[in-house]
Design a protein around this motif. Structure first.
Motif, PDB file in Angstrom:
ATOM      1  N   ALA A  67       0.830  -1.205   0.000  1.00 17.53           N
ATOM      2  CA  ALA A  67       0.000   0.000   0.000  1.00 17.53           C
ATOM      3  C   ALA A  67       0.864   1.256   0.000  1.00 17.53           C
ATOM      4  CB  ALA A  67      -0.926  -0.013   1.205  1.00 17.53           C
ATOM      5  N   ASP A  68       1.939   1.244   0.781  1.00 15.78           N
ATOM      6  CA  ASP A  68       2.834   2.397   0.863  1.00 15.78           C
ATOM      7  C   ASP A  68       3.503   2.642  -0.488  1.00 15.78           C
ATOM      8  OD1 ASP A  68       4.185   4.469   2.379  1.00 15.78           O
ATOM      9  OD2 ASP A  68       5.982   3.219   2.271  1.00 15.78           O
ATOM     10  N   THR A  69       3.987   1.581  -1.109  1.00 15.42           N
ATOM     11  CA  THR A  69       4.630   1.713  -2.419  1.00 15.42           C
ATOM     12  C   THR A  69       3.634   2.154  -3.481  1.00 15.42           C
ATOM     13  OG1 THR A  69       6.287   0.029  -1.889  1.00 15.42           O
ATOM     14  CG2 THR A  69       5.917   0.504  -4.222  1.00 15.42           C
ATOM     15  N   ALA A  70       2.451   1.523  -3.477  1.00 13.71           N
ATOM     16  CA  ALA A  70       1.456   1.835  -4.506  1.00 13.71           C
ATOM     17  C   ALA A  70       1.062   3.304  -4.476  1.00 13.71           C
ATOM     18  CB  ALA A  70       0.219   0.953  -4.327  1.00 13.71           C
ATOM     19  N   THR A  71       0.842   3.840  -3.294  1.00 10.37           N
ATOM     20  CA  THR A  71       0.400   5.231  -3.199  1.00 10.37           C
ATOM     21  C   THR A  71       1.517   6.217  -3.540  1.00 10.37           C
ATOM     22  OG1 THR A  71       0.769   5.062  -0.794  1.00 10.37           O
ATOM     23  CG2 THR A  71      -1.501   4.869  -1.581  1.00 10.37           C
ATOM     24  N   LYS A  72       2.766   5.770  -3.471  1.00 10.01           N
ATOM     25  CA  LYS A  72       3.889   6.613  -3.879  1.00 10.01           C
ATOM     26  C   LYS A  72       4.199   6.458  -5.370  1.00 10.01           C
ATOM     27  CE  LYS A  72       6.296   6.487   0.595  1.00 10.01           C
ATOM     28  NZ  LYS A  72       7.462   5.912   1.324  1.00 10.01           N
ATOM     29  N   THR A  73       3.764   5.337  -5.954  1.00 14.03           N
ATOM     30  CA  THR A  73       4.118   4.999  -7.326  1.00 14.03           C
ATOM     31  C   THR A  73       3.257   5.712  -8.349  1.00 14.03           C
ATOM     32  OG1 THR A  73       4.952   2.831  -6.687  1.00 14.03           O
ATOM     33  CG2 THR A  73       4.230   3.068  -8.970  1.00 14.03           C
ATOM     34  N   ILE A  74       2.005   5.941  -8.011  1.00 12.37           N
ATOM     35  CA  ILE A  74       1.068   6.459  -9.004  1.00 12.37           C
ATOM     36  C   ILE A  74       0.783   7.944  -8.812  1.00 12.37           C
ATOM     37  CG2 ILE A  74      -0.042   4.218  -9.231  1.00 12.37           C
ATOM     38  CD1 ILE A  74      -2.409   5.397  -7.600  1.00 12.37           C
ATOM     39  N   THR A  75       0.396   8.579  -9.906  1.00 10.72           N
ATOM     40  CA  THR A  75      -0.201   9.915  -9.888  1.00 10.72           C
ATOM     41  C   THR A  75      -1.570   9.786 -10.528  1.00 10.72           C
ATOM     42  OG1 THR A  75       1.968  10.977 -10.122  1.00 10.72           O
ATOM     43  CG2 THR A  75       0.030  12.323 -10.604  1.00 10.72           C
ATOM     44  N   PRO A  76      -2.630   9.739  -9.718  1.00  9.08           N
ATOM     45  CA  PRO A  76      -3.974   9.583 -10.286  1.00  9.08           C
ATOM     46  C   PRO A  76      -4.617  10.936 -10.567  1.00  9.08           C
ATOM     47  CG  PRO A  76      -4.100   9.420  -7.915  1.00  9.08           C
ATOM     48  CD  PRO A  76      -2.642   9.682  -8.252  1.00  9.08           C
ATOM     49  N   ASP A  77      -5.798  10.891 -11.175  1.00 11.60           N
ATOM     50  CA  ASP A  77      -6.562  12.125 -11.309  1.00 11.60           C
ATOM     51  C   ASP A  77      -7.151  12.486  -9.951  1.00 11.60           C
ATOM     52  OD1 ASP A  77      -9.666  11.394 -11.201  1.00 11.60           O
ATOM     53  OD2 ASP A  77      -8.658   9.809 -12.333  1.00 11.60           O
ATOM     54  N   SER A  78      -7.671  13.689  -9.842  1.00  9.38           N
ATOM     55  CA  SER A  78      -8.077  14.217  -8.537  1.00  9.38           C
ATOM     56  C   SER A  78      -9.322  13.548  -7.965  1.00  9.38           C
ATOM     57  CB  SER A  78      -8.309  15.736  -8.631  1.00  9.38           C
ATOM     58  OG  SER A  78      -9.329  16.026  -9.571  1.00  9.38           O
ATOM     59  N   GLU A  79      -9.971  12.673  -8.725  1.00  8.90           N
ATOM     60  CA  GLU A  79     -11.112  11.947  -8.185  1.00  8.90           C
ATOM     61  C   GLU A  79     -10.693  10.607  -7.580  1.00  8.90           C
ATOM     62  OE1 GLU A  79     -14.162  11.747 -11.129  1.00  8.90           O
ATOM     63  OE2 GLU A  79     -14.559  13.892 -11.037  1.00  8.90           O
ATOM     64  N   LEU A  80      -9.394  10.336  -7.610  1.00  9.00           N
ATOM     65  CA  LEU A  80      -8.847   9.127  -6.984  1.00  9.00           C
ATOM     66  C   LEU A  80      -7.681   9.483  -6.073  1.00  9.00           C
ATOM     67  CD1 LEU A  80      -8.750   6.620 -10.015  1.00  9.00           C
ATOM     68  CD2 LEU A  80     -10.401   6.659  -8.132  1.00  9.00           C
ATOM     69  N   ASN A  81      -7.753  10.656  -5.438  1.00  7.66           N
ATOM     70  CA  ASN A  81      -6.570  11.117  -4.710  1.00  7.66           C
ATOM     71  C   ASN A  81      -6.661  10.970  -3.195  1.00  7.66           C
ATOM     72  OD1 ASN A  81      -8.321  13.184  -4.097  1.00  7.66           O
ATOM     73  ND2 ASN A  81      -6.957  14.845  -4.745  1.00  7.66           N
ATOM     74  N   THR A  82      -7.509  10.052  -2.736  1.00 10.32           N
ATOM     75  CA  THR A  82      -7.512   9.681  -1.327  1.00 10.32           C
ATOM     76  C   THR A  82      -7.533   8.165  -1.231  1.00 10.32           C
ATOM     77  OG1 THR A  82      -9.924   9.570  -1.015  1.00 10.32           O
ATOM     78  CG2 THR A  82      -8.871  11.747  -0.754  1.00 10.32           C
ATOM     79  N   VAL A  83      -7.095   7.657  -0.089  1.00 12.88           N
ATOM     80  CA  VAL A  83      -7.104   6.213   0.125  1.00 12.88           C
ATOM     81  C   VAL A  83      -8.519   5.666   0.006  1.00 12.88           C
ATOM     82  CG1 VAL A  83      -6.678   4.392   1.820  1.00 12.88           C
ATOM     83  CG2 VAL A  83      -5.029   6.242   1.541  1.00 12.88           C
ATOM     84  N   LYS A  84      -9.499   6.383   0.530  1.00 13.65           N
ATOM     85  CA  LYS A  84     -10.881   5.910   0.459  1.00 13.65           C
ATOM     86  C   LYS A  84     -11.352   5.802  -0.987  1.00 13.65           C
ATOM     87  CE  LYS A  84     -15.609   6.787   2.022  1.00 13.65           C
ATOM     88  NZ  LYS A  84     -16.147   6.437   0.690  1.00 13.65           N
ATOM     89  N   GLU A  85     -11.053   6.832  -1.793  1.00 14.01           N
ATOM     90  CA  GLU A  85     -11.489   6.802  -3.190  1.00 14.01           C
ATOM     91  C   GLU A  85     -10.797   5.684  -3.965  1.00 14.01           C
ATOM     92  OE1 GLU A  85     -12.639  11.489  -3.919  1.00 14.01           O
ATOM     93  OE2 GLU A  85     -10.537  10.895  -3.848  1.00 14.01           O
ATOM     94  N   LEU A  86      -9.506   5.488  -3.701  1.00 15.48           N
ATOM     95  CA  LEU A  86      -8.802   4.388  -4.345  1.00 15.48           C
ATOM     96  C   LEU A  86      -9.360   3.042  -3.894  1.00 15.48           C
ATOM     97  CD1 LEU A  86      -5.124   5.672  -4.131  1.00 15.48           C
ATOM     98  CD2 LEU A  86      -6.424   5.270  -6.219  1.00 15.48           C
TER      99      LEU A  86
END
Length: 364
Positions: A275-294
């Motif tokens: 989870a730590d790596t995944a959230t550092k690896t990607i740049t999503p659009d602003s509708e997927l920019n929280t852990v809850k939204e992801l």
């Protein structure tokens, strides 16, 4: 272009996304997203929420394209996501070559989730595809002039993620619901966190540029080797980008299988690392920019397995005026986009007579 501010996000209307549930098997979709975004969906570690949230940078595609003549956002339960792998050599990525300017999109995939999100089609767009690039607004607010005959991957270089999305929407007639950008170094670490990916090569692969040297046979690739494999070009098939795409697609299938079998949920440390790596690896659009939204997004994909994902390459032919470039086959490409727009399977006739790269079967 990074958007850390949650209050400034612009939400789309008439979206195709339906309410999504969480799922423990969300790791399945890590492969085709190429980013590990769905591994976040399995993360039920509430205490880590703010830490993981702080890892996420995002871009507001809707705001950047506000006022542009975008395709209609059809509310039919399907979803389309543009996934780009950046070839930037900034920072740790400098180990993979000299940065000759702004980053270009080294890998591009349009992921179409069919209604119900039980099946998906993935269309790889060769980076050397000649397209008509539209005028775009660059990150600094200036106008990046369009070009009648431009390589597809220059859209990202000219105007960043929003320009890449605008170019895809223009060529396909399909509105992108989401955007995800993947980083070289993060991709490598994600594979290591997974414990590697098992693949079988039917012939030796030795590529000096990607630093890959594999004998024929079965291998468990670490992150460095996996990155080398998806970047390999000259040593497989006809040496074109089309051959590399065939390797990438086969690797993604193997990645899906690995993600379903690593026992993530029985190992809290592995879950956290992923989870730590995944959230550092990607740049999503602003509708997927929280852990809850992801997590909500990933939960809706929990039923997808390798057999549920059909991967094709945009039908192209080698450019008669430059064999290092490809041009879309108009009739076949239209079949691909029409099928996805109507939420239908891509017909086999769409890839008939298209250039292939001749690397099919090298990896299985």
């Amino acid at each position: 272009m990074a958007d850390k501010g949650k209050s400034s996000r612009i939400r789309a209307t008439g979206r195709r996304r339906r309410p999504l549930g969480k799922g423990r098997r969300a790791a399945r979709v890590t492969a085709w997203s190429a980013a590990g975004v769905v591994l976040v969906g399995g993360c039920g570690l509430g205490y880590a929420y703010y830490t993981l949230n702080g890892n996420i940078d995002s871009v507001d595609i809707n705001a950047a394209l506000n006022g542009d003549n975008r395709p209609q956002n059809v509310d039919n339960g399907s979803m389309d996501i543009l996934v780009l792998g950046s070839d930037s050599r900034a920072g740790a990525n400098g180990d993979y070559g000299k940065d000759e300017g702004a980053a270009r999109s080294d890998t591009a995939m349009i992921v179409h989730l069919y209604e119900g999100h039980k099946k998906a089609s993935v269309v790889s767009v060769p980076r050397d595809t000649i397209v008509q690039r539209p005028d775009c607004t660059a990150a600094d607010g200036s106008t990046a002039s369009g070009q009648r005959h431009a390589m597809f991957n220059t859209a990202f270089e000219a105007g960043g993620p929003a320009c890449a999305v605008k170019t895809v929407e223009q060529m396909s007639g399909i509105r992108m619901d989401h955007f995800i950008q993947v980083d070289f170094t993060g991709f490598k670490k994600l594979i290591d966190d997974l414990g590697g990916v098992e693949v079988t090569t039917t012939k030796p692969i030795k590529d000096e540029k990607s630093h890959l040297d594999l004998a024929a046979g079965t291998h468990t690739l670490d992150g460095e080797q996996s990155l080398g494999l998806v970047r390999t070009r000259k040593s497989v098939g006809d040496g074109s980008d089309l051959g590399r795409i065939q390797l990438q697609q086969a690797f993604m299938k193997a990645f899906i299988e690995q993600a379903t079998s690593v026992g993530v949920f029985s190992n809290p440390k592995k879950l956290w690392d992923l989870a730590d790596t995944a959230t550092k690896t990607i740049t999503p659009d602003s509708e997927l920019n929280t852990v809850k939204e992801l997590a909500d997004f990933a939960g809706g994909l929990r039923g997808l397995g390798a057999d549920d994902v059909k991967m094709v390459t945009l039908p192209v032919q080698y450019d008669p005026s430059d064999p290092n470039r490809v041009v879309p086959l108009e009739k076949q490409s239209r079949q691909v986009w029409d099928a996805l727009r109507k939420d239908k399977p891509i017909p086999a006739s769409a890839t008939k007579d298209a250039a292939t790269g001749q690397a099919d079967g090298v990896l299985k």
